[in-house]
Design a protein around this motif. Structure first.
Motif, PDB file in Angstrom:
ATOM      1  N   LEU A 292      24.235  72.955  50.636  1.00 23.91           N
ATOM      2  CA  LEU A 292      25.141  71.855  50.958  1.00 23.91           C
ATOM      3  C   LEU A 292      24.591  70.980  52.081  1.00 23.91           C
ATOM      4  N   PHE A 293      23.925  71.588  53.065  1.00 18.97           N
ATOM      5  CA  PHE A 293      23.261  70.783  54.092  1.00 18.97           C
ATOM      6  C   PHE A 293      22.208  69.881  53.452  1.00 18.97           C
TER       7      PHE A 293
ATOM      8  N   ALA B 281      25.074  77.488  52.405  1.00 21.46           N
ATOM      9  CA  ALA B 281      25.084  76.489  53.469  1.00 21.46           C
ATOM     10  C   ALA B 281      23.866  75.590  53.365  1.00 21.46           C
TER      11      ALA B 281
ATOM     12  N   HIS C  19      27.796  78.418  56.973  1.00 23.69           N
ATOM     13  CA  HIS C  19      26.805  78.917  57.933  1.00 23.69           C
ATOM     14  C   HIS C  19      27.463  79.930  58.871  1.00 23.69           C
TER      15      HIS C  19
ATOM     16  N   TYR D 128      30.319  67.422  52.710  1.00 27.30           N
ATOM     17  CA  TYR D 128      29.356  68.479  52.364  1.00 27.30           C
ATOM     18  C   TYR D 128      28.841  69.159  53.637  1.00 27.30           C
TER      19      TYR D 128
ATOM     20  N   ALA E  64      29.253  73.073  54.690  1.00 29.52           N
ATOM     21  CA  ALA E  64      28.050  73.854  54.984  1.00 29.52           C
ATOM     22  C   ALA E  64      28.150  74.524  56.347  1.00 29.52           C
TER      23      ALA E  64
END
Length: 95
Positions: free
Chosen positions: A53-54, A50, A42, A34, A38
């Motif tokens: 997912l971060f 992003a 980004h 993930y 991300a």
């Protein structure tokens, strides 16, 4: 180069699929996938995607490794960076 970023994203998505199947959704390596996805998003300027997912990676790292693990710290940094890029400085500082 957007083409290479799309190719990278596709590879990270494949890796995520394999890790989800082999390790499950709460494994630290799944969180790493993930995180990798991300990072590409980004770079593409897809900041909200992003960030989501971060955040997912951070949540998994917190659950799997706890708040004091170096991988969790890196995940906090990643979240802060994407928030800063979006101009969400107060949220970034809170990370």
């Amino acid at each position: 180069n957007q083409g290479k970023l799309e190719e990278a994203l596709t590879m990270h998505q494949k890796a995520l699929g394999i890790r989800l199947k082999a390790l499950g959704p709460d494994h630290r390596d799944t969180a790493g996938s993930y995180n990798n996805m991300a990072a590409v998003l980004h770079k593409q300027g897809k900041l909200e995607e992003a960030q989501a997912l971060f955040q997912k990676a951070l949540d998994i790292f917190l659950q799997a490794l706890g708040p004091d693990h170096p991988d969790t710290a890196t995940s906090y940094n990643n979240m802060a960076n994407v928030l800063q890029t979006q101009g969400k400085l107060e949220e970034a500082l809170a990370m």
